[in-house]
Enzyme design. Structure first.
Site, PDB file in Angstrom:
ATOM      1  N   THR A 158       0.845  -1.303   0.088  1.00 29.26           N
ATOM      2  CA  THR A 158       0.003  -0.057   0.040  1.00 29.26           C
ATOM      3  C   THR A 158       1.071   1.453   0.050  1.00 29.26           C
ATOM      4  OG1 THR A 158      -1.799   1.189   1.079  1.00 29.26           O
ATOM      5  CG2 THR A 158      -0.374  -0.168   2.456  1.00 29.26           C
ATOM      6  N   SER A 193      -1.704   3.182  10.678  1.00 28.90           N
ATOM      7  CA  SER A 193      -2.675   2.147  11.493  1.00 28.90           C
ATOM      8  C   SER A 193      -2.002   0.780  11.560  1.00 28.90           C
ATOM      9  CB  SER A 193      -4.081   2.218  10.540  1.00 28.90           C
ATOM     10  OG  SER A 193      -3.886   1.324   9.657  1.00 28.90           O
ATOM     11  N   TYR A 195      -3.095  -1.820  10.503  1.00 34.62           N
ATOM     12  CA  TYR A 195      -3.283  -2.257   9.152  1.00 34.62           C
ATOM     13  C   TYR A 195      -2.113  -2.027   8.132  1.00 34.62           C
ATOM     14  CZ  TYR A 195      -3.874  -2.204   4.138  1.00 34.62           C
ATOM     15  OH  TYR A 195      -3.695  -2.289   2.745  1.00 34.62           O
ATOM     16  N   HIS A 196      -1.808  -0.681   8.126  1.00 32.50           N
ATOM     17  CA  HIS A 196      -0.815  -0.206   7.173  1.00 32.50           C
ATOM     18  C   HIS A 196       0.254  -0.572   7.616  1.00 32.50           C
ATOM     19  CE1 HIS A 196      -4.009   2.843   5.882  1.00 32.50           C
ATOM     20  NE2 HIS A 196      -3.412   2.718   4.577  1.00 32.50           N
ATOM     21  N   LYS A 199       1.515  -4.161   6.373  1.00 33.78           N
ATOM     22  CA  LYS A 199       1.947  -4.169   5.146  1.00 33.78           C
ATOM     23  C   LYS A 199       3.458  -3.827   5.302  1.00 33.78           C
ATOM     24  CE  LYS A 199      -1.907  -4.525   2.574  1.00 33.78           C
ATOM     25  NZ  LYS A 199      -1.891  -5.769   1.648  1.00 33.78           N
ATOM     26  N   ARG A 340      -9.493   9.617  12.757  1.00 34.03           N
ATOM     27  CA  ARG A 340      -7.803   9.136  12.595  1.00 34.03           C
ATOM     28  C   ARG A 340      -6.875   9.947  13.157  1.00 34.03           C
ATOM     29  NH1 ARG A 340      -7.940   6.060   6.738  1.00 34.03           N
ATOM     30  NH2 ARG A 340      -9.922   5.458   6.923  1.00 34.03           N
ATOM     31  N   VAL A 341      -5.708   9.673  13.046  1.00 33.13           N
ATOM     32  CA  VAL A 341      -4.549  10.404  13.744  1.00 33.13           C
ATOM     33  C   VAL A 341      -3.690  10.521  12.223  1.00 33.13           C
ATOM     34  CG1 VAL A 341      -2.711  10.789  15.029  1.00 33.13           C
ATOM     35  CG2 VAL A 341      -4.683   9.718  15.838  1.00 33.13           C
TER      36      VAL A 341
HETATM   37  P1  NAD Z   1     -11.195  -7.382   0.113  1.00 29.92           P
HETATM   38  O1  NAD Z   1     -11.393  -7.401   1.711  1.00 29.92           O
HETATM   39  O2  NAD Z   1     -12.355  -6.947  -0.864  1.00 29.92           O
HETATM   40  O3  NAD Z   1     -10.733  -8.798  -0.078  1.00 29.92           O
HETATM   41  C1  NAD Z   1      -9.492  -9.455   0.524  1.00 29.92           C
HETATM   42  C2  NAD Z   1      -9.805 -10.892   0.288  1.00 29.92           C
HETATM   43  O4  NAD Z   1      -8.817 -11.639   1.036  1.00 29.92           O
HETATM   44  C3  NAD Z   1     -11.275 -11.376   0.796  1.00 29.92           C
HETATM   45  O5  NAD Z   1     -12.197 -12.171   0.004  1.00 29.92           O
HETATM   46  C4  NAD Z   1     -10.614 -12.208   2.208  1.00 29.92           C
HETATM   47  O6  NAD Z   1     -11.817 -13.316   2.449  1.00 29.92           O
HETATM   48  C5  NAD Z   1      -9.444 -12.688   1.801  1.00 29.92           C
HETATM   49  N1  NAD Z   1      -8.703 -13.087   2.645  1.00 29.92           N
HETATM   50  C6  NAD Z   1      -8.198 -12.481   3.748  1.00 29.92           C
HETATM   51  N2  NAD Z   1      -7.390 -13.147   4.471  1.00 29.92           N
HETATM   52  C7  NAD Z   1      -7.252 -14.263   4.362  1.00 29.92           C
HETATM   53  C8  NAD Z   1      -6.525 -15.195   4.538  1.00 29.92           C
HETATM   54  N3  NAD Z   1      -6.004 -15.236   5.695  1.00 29.92           N
HETATM   55  N4  NAD Z   1      -6.533 -16.258   3.493  1.00 29.92           N
HETATM   56  C9  NAD Z   1      -7.205 -16.598   2.586  1.00 29.92           C
HETATM   57  N5  NAD Z   1      -8.057 -15.631   2.420  1.00 29.92           N
HETATM   58  C10 NAD Z   1      -8.038 -14.409   2.987  1.00 29.92           C
HETATM   59  O7  NAD Z   1      -9.904  -6.229  -0.096  1.00 29.92           O
HETATM   60  P2  NAD Z   1      -9.652  -5.547  -1.205  1.00 29.92           P
HETATM   61  O8  NAD Z   1     -10.048  -4.254  -1.407  1.00 29.92           O
HETATM   62  O9  NAD Z   1      -9.670  -6.462  -2.767  1.00 29.92           O
HETATM   63  O10 NAD Z   1      -7.952  -5.637  -1.318  1.00 29.92           O
HETATM   64  C11 NAD Z   1      -7.096  -6.659  -1.870  1.00 29.92           C
HETATM   65  C12 NAD Z   1      -5.526  -6.455  -1.708  1.00 29.92           C
HETATM   66  O11 NAD Z   1      -5.400  -4.902  -2.002  1.00 29.92           O
HETATM   67  C13 NAD Z   1      -5.393  -6.009  -0.100  1.00 29.92           C
HETATM   68  O12 NAD Z   1      -4.003  -6.513   0.316  1.00 29.92           O
HETATM   69  C14 NAD Z   1      -5.400  -4.596   0.094  1.00 29.92           C
HETATM   70  O13 NAD Z   1      -4.491  -4.322   1.311  1.00 29.92           O
HETATM   71  C15 NAD Z   1      -4.795  -4.261  -1.030  1.00 29.92           C
HETATM   72  N6  NAD Z   1      -5.206  -2.776  -1.316  1.00 29.92           N
HETATM   73  C16 NAD Z   1      -6.461  -2.506  -1.477  1.00 29.92           C
HETATM   74  C17 NAD Z   1      -7.073  -1.304  -1.732  1.00 29.92           C
HETATM   75  C18 NAD Z   1      -8.198  -0.729  -1.998  1.00 29.92           C
HETATM   76  O14 NAD Z   1      -8.525   0.348  -2.090  1.00 29.92           O
HETATM   77  N7  NAD Z   1      -9.251  -1.636  -2.045  1.00 29.92           N
HETATM   78  C19 NAD Z   1      -5.780  -0.251  -2.169  1.00 29.92           C
HETATM   79  C20 NAD Z   1      -4.814  -0.336  -1.751  1.00 29.92           C
HETATM   80  C21 NAD Z   1      -4.242  -1.942  -1.750  1.00 29.92           C
HETATM   81  N1  USQ Z   2     -11.434   9.972   4.343  1.00 24.00           N
HETATM   82  C1  USQ Z   2     -12.419  11.105   4.451  1.00 24.00           C
HETATM   83  N2  USQ Z   2     -13.537  10.838   4.478  1.00 24.00           N
HETATM   84  C2  USQ Z   2     -14.225   9.486   4.464  1.00 24.00           C
HETATM   85  C3  USQ Z   2     -13.221   8.474   4.227  1.00 24.00           C
HETATM   86  C4  USQ Z   2     -11.800   8.533   4.203  1.00 24.00           C
HETATM   87  O1  USQ Z   2     -11.739  12.045   4.531  1.00 24.00           O
HETATM   88  O2  USQ Z   2     -15.379   9.304   4.483  1.00 24.00           O
HETATM   89  C5  USQ Z   2      -9.811   9.911   4.461  1.00 24.00           C
HETATM   90  C6  USQ Z   2      -9.176   9.515   5.479  1.00 24.00           C
HETATM   91  O3  USQ Z   2      -8.961  10.245   6.472  1.00 24.00           O
HETATM   92  C7  USQ Z   2      -7.693   9.356   4.572  1.00 24.00           C
HETATM   93  C8  USQ Z   2      -8.141   9.011   3.220  1.00 24.00           C
HETATM   94  O4  USQ Z   2      -9.506   9.715   3.030  1.00 24.00           O
HETATM   95  O5  USQ Z   2      -6.961  10.306   4.936  1.00 24.00           O
HETATM   96  C9  USQ Z   2      -8.120   7.781   2.564  1.00 24.00           C
HETATM   97  O6  USQ Z   2      -8.960   7.052   3.359  1.00 24.00           O
HETATM   98  P1  USQ Z   2      -9.535   5.636   2.516  1.00 24.00           P
HETATM   99  O7  USQ Z   2     -10.566   5.204   3.943  1.00 24.00           O
HETATM  100  O8  USQ Z   2      -9.984   5.859   1.435  1.00 24.00           O
HETATM  101  O9  USQ Z   2      -8.311   4.767   2.557  1.00 24.00           O
HETATM  102  P2  USQ Z   2      -7.272   4.008   3.596  1.00 24.00           P
HETATM  103  O10 USQ Z   2      -7.966   4.104   4.836  1.00 24.00           O
HETATM  104  O11 USQ Z   2      -5.892   4.437   3.457  1.00 24.00           O
HETATM  105  O12 USQ Z   2      -7.326   2.646   2.994  1.00 24.00           O
HETATM  106  C10 USQ Z   2      -7.684   2.364   1.724  1.00 24.00           C
HETATM  107  C11 USQ Z   2      -7.635   0.524   1.517  1.00 24.00           C
HETATM  108  C12 USQ Z   2      -6.487   0.095   1.984  1.00 24.00           C
HETATM  109  C13 USQ Z   2      -5.331   0.555   1.058  1.00 24.00           C
HETATM  110  C14 USQ Z   2      -5.171   2.142   0.999  1.00 24.00           C
HETATM  111  C15 USQ Z   2      -4.224   2.501   0.022  1.00 24.00           C
HETATM  112  O13 USQ Z   2      -8.807   0.324   2.445  1.00 24.00           O
HETATM  113  O14 USQ Z   2      -6.595  -1.262   1.838  1.00 24.00           O
HETATM  114  O15 USQ Z   2      -4.153   0.097   1.545  1.00 24.00           O
HETATM  115  O16 USQ Z   2      -6.460   2.420   0.740  1.00 24.00           O
HETATM  116  S1  USQ Z   2      -3.571   4.217   0.863  1.00 24.00           S
HETATM  117  O17 USQ Z   2      -4.449   4.902   1.095  1.00 24.00           O
HETATM  118  O18 USQ Z   2      -2.727   4.562  -0.365  1.00 24.00           O
HETATM  119  O19 USQ Z   2      -2.478   3.498   1.799  1.00 24.00           O
END
Ligand code: NAD
Ligand code: USQ
Length: 407
Positions: A158, A193, A195-196, A199, A340-341
Site C-alpha cells: 500500500t 494504522s 493495518y498499514h 504491510k 484518525r490520527v
Molecule cells: P477485500 O477485503 O475485498 O478482499 C480481500 C480478500 O482476501 C477477501 O475475499 C478475504 O476473504 C480474503 N482473505 C483475507 N485474509 C485471508 C486469509 N488469511 N486467507 C485467505 N483469504 C483471505 O480487499 P480488497 O479491497 O480487494 O484488497 C485486496 C488487497 O489489495 C489487500 O491486500 C489490500 O491491502 C490491497 N489494497 C486495496 C486497496 C483498496 O482500495 N481496496 C488499495 C490498496 C491496496
Molecule cells: N477519508 C475521508 N472521508 C471518508 C473516508 C476517508 O476524509 O469518508 C480520508 C481518510 O481520513 C484518509 C483518506 O481519506 O485520509 C483515505 O482513506 P480511505 O479510507 O479511502 O483509505 P485508507 O484507509 O488509506 O485505505 C484504503 C484501503 C487500503 C489501502 C489504502 C491505500 O482500504 O486497503 O491500503 O486505501 S493508501 O491509502 O494509499 O494507503
C-alpha cells in the site's frame, strides 16, 4: 548472475496464476481478467471478508453472488474454469496442499485484512489483522521456497506504508548520501494504522527472503482504488463485484459517490487536505497483469507505486459535487471530526513511473467515469443502509476491551 540465468532459464510467459483473496474487490476483478487473458487461474480465499461483513452488520452496495455461483457463471459464459481452494493461508498445511495441487508460476497475494478502521476497532482486531496478514504472507514465502522456487510473488502492498513525508516519495528505494558515503536504501516507512503497519512488516519479510532465499517478488504499493465495473465483471450480473461504502471498509471516492446518491453530505474528515494516490479498478487489473507478464528476477525485490493520480479529500469532494450538478443532484459536504490520527495538510508528491514504463495505459478520473459511478450508486441506492455511513472507529479511543460496533 541474471545474465546467465536468462540464457538458460528465460521464463516463458507464466501461465498458472494463484490469486489469493480472489473473492474480494480487487482479487475478483483480477482473477476474471487473468482468466479472460488466457492464464490458468486458481482462486484461494477463506471467505473471511464475507464473515467480517456479517459480524459488523455491513453489506456491499451491490448484491454479490457466492463464489461458487460466480465461478459457475464465468464457466458457462466463457467456457473457462477457475479452480477454487477455500481455506486460510495462515493454515500452512492447507496452503502446502494448494501449492502442490495447482503448481503456480505466479502468486498474486490480495488475501489480507485490508481496512485501516477495522484494524483500529479494538485490541483483538489489531492483533487479528497483523497475525492474519504477516503470518499469511510468511506462509506464502515458505510455500514458494518449499514447492515452487521459481514462482513469482506479486504482493499487494500500500502507498500508506510511506506515510506523508515532507519529501518526494520514491518507488521503494531512495539513494542517500550520508557523511560522504552513498547507498540506495529502502524508502522510510511511516504507516499510520495497525493495518498499514502490517504491510510494512510484510515488505520487510519479503525483502529478507528475496536476499536470503532468492525469492522473486514484486510489491505493488497500491493507492486507494475506486470504481466497480471491469470488462469481465460487467458481462453478467452474477459476476458483479462488491462495492463497500460503509465507514469501516468503504474507501474515500467510492463512499462519496454513494453518499451523493442518497443525499448524505460528503464526509470530509478534518481539514480534508489529506492527499493520497488513487486508481481505477480497471487499472488495478492491468497493473497486476503487467507485473505477472514481466516477472522480477530471482532474488530481486521490486517495488512499484501503483496509482495513477493524486487527490486531496477536498478535491474529491469538489469533483463529486460537480458530477452531482451534472445529474441534477445537490451535493453538500460536512467536516467530520477526524476519527484518525493523520496529517490533514501536508506535502505529497509520489513517483509512479515504473508501471507506466511497463505499458500501463491509465484510466484517469474523468467526468464521464464519475457520472457513471454516480449513476451506478443511484441504481443501487435503495440498498444503502445510511446508518453505516458515518465513521465509528476512533484511532485515539481504541483499547483492549472488545467492541461491538453499534449502528
Ligand atoms: P477485500 O477485503 O475485498 O478482499 C480481500 C480478500 O482476501 C477477501 O475475499 C478475504 O476473504 C480474503 N482473505 C483475507 N485474509 C485471508 C486469509 N488469511 N486467507 C485467505 N483469504 C483471505 O480487499 P480488497 O479491497 O480487494 O484488497 C485486496 C488487497 O489489495 C489487500 O491486500 C489490500 O491491502 C490491497 N489494497 C486495496 C486497496 C483498496 O482500495 N481496496 C488499495 C490498496 C491496496
Ligand atoms: N477519508 C475521508 N472521508 C471518508 C473516508 C476517508 O476524509 O469518508 C480520508 C481518510 O481520513 C484518509 C483518506 O481519506 O485520509 C483515505 O482513506 P480511505 O479510507 O479511502 O483509505 P485508507 O484507509 O488509506 O485505505 C484504503 C484501503 C487500503 C489501502 C489504502 C491505500 O482500504 O486497503 O491500503 O486505501 S493508501 O491509502 O494509499 O494507503
Amino acid at each position: 548472475s541474471s545474465g546467465s540465468h536468462q540464457m538458460f532459464k528465460e521464463p516463458s510467459k507464466p501461465q498458472r496464476v494463484m490469486v489469493i483473496g480472489g473473492d474480494g474487490y480487487c482479487g475478483w476483478a483480477t482473477a476474471l481478467h487473468l482468466s479472460n487473458k488466457g492464464y490458468e487461474v486458481a482462486i484461494v480465499d477463506s471467505l473471511v471478508r464475507r464473515l467480517f461483513d456479517h459480524q459488523l452488520g455491513l453489506d456491499s452496495l451491490t448484491p454479490i453472488s457466492s463464489i461458487h455461483n460466480r465461478l459457475r457463471c464465468w464457466k458457462s459464459l466463457t467456457g473457462k474454469t477457475i479452480e477454487l481452494y477455500i481455506g486460510d493461508v495462515c493454515d500452512f498445511e492447507f496452503l502446502s496442499e494448494t501449492f502442490k495441487s495447482f503448481e503456480p508460476n505466479a502468486v498474486v497475494h490480495f488475501g489480507e485484512q485490508r481496512s485501516a478502521p477495522y484494524s483500529m476497532i479494538d485490541r483483538s482486531r489489531a492483533v487479528f489483522t497483523q497475525n492474519n496478514n504477516v503470518i499469511g504472507t510468511l506462509n506464502v514465502l515458505f510455500a514458494i521456497k518449499e514447492f515452487s522456487e521459481q514462482c513469482h510473488l506479486v504482493k499487494l502492498g500500500t502507498m500508506g506504508e510511506y506515510g506523508t513525508p515532507n519529501i518526494d516519495i520514491e518507488e521503494g528505494y531512495i539513494t542517500i548520501t550520508h557523511n560522504g558515503r552513498t547507498d540506495t536504501l529502502p524508502f522510510p516507512k511511516q504507516a499510520s494504522s495497525f493495518y498499514h503497519l502490517s504491510k510494512v512488516h510484510d515488505s520487510h519479510n519479503i525483502t529478507f527472503t528475496c536476499k536470503a532465499w532468492g525469492i522473486r517478488a514484486t510489491d505493488l504499493n497500491q493507492g486507494v482504488v475506486y470504481g466497480v465495473r471491469t470488462d469481465e465483471t460487467e458481462m453478467h450480473e452474477e459476476l458483479c463485484n462488491r462495492f463497500d461504502y460503509d465507514g469501516v471498509f468503504g474507501t474515500a471516492l467510492n463512499r462519496f459517490c454513494v453518499q451523493a446518491a442518497v443525499g448524505h453530505p460528503l464526509t470530509v474528515y478534518g481539514k480534508g487536505g489529506q492527499t493520497r494516490g488513487y486508481l481505477d479498478i480497471r487499472d488495478t487489473v492491468q497493473c497486476v497483469e503487467l507485473a505477472i507478464a514481466n516477472p522480477a528476477n530471482p532474488g530481486e525485490f521490486r517495488v512499484f507505486n501503483q496509482f495513477t493520480e493524486q487527490f486531496s479529500v477536498n478535491e474529491l469532494a469538489a469533483l463529486v459535487t460537480k458530477a452531482g450538478e451534472n445529474l441534477g443532484i445537490d451535493v453538500q459536504s460536512i467536516s467530520v471530526p477526524n476519527p484518525r490520527v493523520e496529517a490533514e495538510e501536508h506535502y505529497y508528491n509520489a513517483k509512479h513511473t515504473k508501471l507506466i514504463e511497463l505499458g500501463l495505459k491509465p484510466h484517469l478520473l474523468s467526468d464521464s467515469l464519475l457520472d457513471s459511478l454516480l449513476n451506478f450508486a443511484i441504481k443501487y441506492k435503495d440498498r444503502v443502509d445510511t446508518k453505516q455511513i458515518m465513521p465509528s472507529v476512533s484511532w485515539r479511543k481504541i483499547g483492549a476491551k472488545p467492541r461491538t460496533l453499534a449502528a
